[in-house]
Design an enzyme around this catalytic site. Sequence first.
Site, PDB file in Angstrom:
ATOM      1  N   THR A   1     -16.180  22.342  40.576  1.00  0.00           N
ATOM      2  CA  THR A   1     -16.265  21.362  41.533  1.00  0.00           C
ATOM      3  C   THR A   1     -16.217  19.391  40.258  1.00  0.00           C
ATOM      4  OG1 THR A   1     -17.230  19.839  43.272  1.00  0.00           O
ATOM      5  CG2 THR A   1     -18.925  21.491  41.750  1.00  0.00           C
ATOM      6  N   ASP A   2     -15.685  18.958  40.794  1.00  0.00           N
ATOM      7  CA  ASP A   2     -16.225  17.200  40.394  1.00  0.00           C
ATOM      8  C   ASP A   2     -16.939  17.091  40.113  1.00  0.00           C
ATOM      9  OD1 ASP A   2     -15.694  16.914  42.978  1.00  0.00           O
ATOM     10  OD2 ASP A   2     -13.914  15.714  42.698  1.00  0.00           O
ATOM     11  N   GLU A   3     -18.177  17.263  40.748  1.00  0.00           N
ATOM     12  CA  GLU A   3     -19.650  16.647  41.563  1.00  0.00           C
ATOM     13  C   GLU A   3     -20.327  17.143  40.232  1.00  0.00           C
ATOM     14  OE1 GLU A   3     -21.603  17.246  45.307  1.00  0.00           O
ATOM     15  OE2 GLU A   3     -19.081  17.825  46.224  1.00  0.00           O
TER      16      GLU A   3
ATOM     17  N   TYR B   1     -27.057  20.519  44.790  1.00  0.00           N
ATOM     18  CA  TYR B   1     -25.730  21.565  44.658  1.00  0.00           C
ATOM     19  C   TYR B   1     -24.487  21.662  43.488  1.00  0.00           C
ATOM     20  CZ  TYR B   1     -20.456  21.667  44.937  1.00  0.00           C
ATOM     21  OH  TYR B   1     -19.245  22.665  45.766  1.00  0.00           O
TER      22      TYR B   1
ATOM     23  N   LYS C   1     -23.482  24.784  40.103  1.00  0.00           N
ATOM     24  CA  LYS C   1     -22.407  24.526  40.339  1.00  0.00           C
ATOM     25  C   LYS C   1     -22.186  24.184  38.663  1.00  0.00           C
ATOM     26  CE  LYS C   1     -19.751  25.839  41.858  1.00  0.00           C
ATOM     27  NZ  LYS C   1     -18.767  27.505  41.658  1.00  0.00           N
TER      28      LYS C   1
END
Length: 355
Positions: free
Chosen positions: A133-135, A159, A163
């Site tokens: 994810t870009d997060e 989260y 990741k």
Amino acid sequence: MNILVTGGAGFIGSAVCRLLAMDEKKRVINVDKLTYAGNLESLNSISKKANYLHRKVDICDSAAILDILRQEEIDIVMHLAAESHVDRSIDSPGAFVETNVVGTFSLLNAALEYWRSLPAAKKKTFRFHHISTDEVFGDLPFDEGVFTEDTPYAPSSPYSASKAASDHFVRAWHETYDLPVVLSNCSNNYGPFHFPEKLIPLVILNALEEKQLPVYGAGANVRDWLHVEDHARALYLVATQGKVGESYNVGGRAERTNLQVVQSICDILDRKRPRSGGGYQDLITFVDDRPGHDRRYAIDPTKIENELGWRAQYTFESGLADTIDWYLNNEWWWGEIRQQKYGGERLGGNYKGAA
């Protein structure tokens, strides 16, 4: 080509399975332990196809995964299985560490043992594709900057931290053990079969039920939106044509504030399913912001566009309209989830749906 998809009953995973299984030359093995967000009904269109198989297995079970890799003679692993809801990670971070970190570690160990046992030709073409994810990059100022493949990691939530950790493990297994990996980091996905706790489906379904449309803070947080079917096509390209050891950012070039997204949904519903006594925007309610809420995500997809020839086919406007049509016409899919799994519990309550 035999492709193992982890988390194939989830939102993005099911889109990948549907795409791959339409090609009879590919065999798709969906490994999903079917947690709350896994739904085999998302795969009804391919469930009876001879080249599709679901195995209910936990990715933390390395021995079971290794057996599947060997039995099915897997050529490519596409690893999507993950806990992915930020609000849930704030309440219960342990589950995110277990699935996203320990699960990825276990999967890597199984893949490495399998890969080492392959004959030279198969060993050369095997790929482990880790989808992230870009997060993991943290956030950006509202008025400048984009995430590239070289952006330093700076996760803000349990989260995104989980990741980020899994991304690092994948890279370490490549650098240390030579496992042939590719990685991708995507922006916010949307589209059909999206679990009803996420922003876009939550707003659509709350609106249809005349419930409040909760928006965190002032709704100023910005996300880049990517249609799930565009993402599925990108993932296949990365898995089959991506350069070993490289990562690819996948984004829709469609930045919107959360408030703009909610307003756009309301405007489309006003045209497609008008409510009596006013417009849907009257239901918008601003609520207290969540902890660690990143300001802005923006992905630069130039690398995958230039190197692999991928382009998003949906605009945000066309994709959102199609998504709303899908939810209007497919209560058979979301109705039971909405009622049985979340009826009166948290949907529309503590889980307010801001991205």
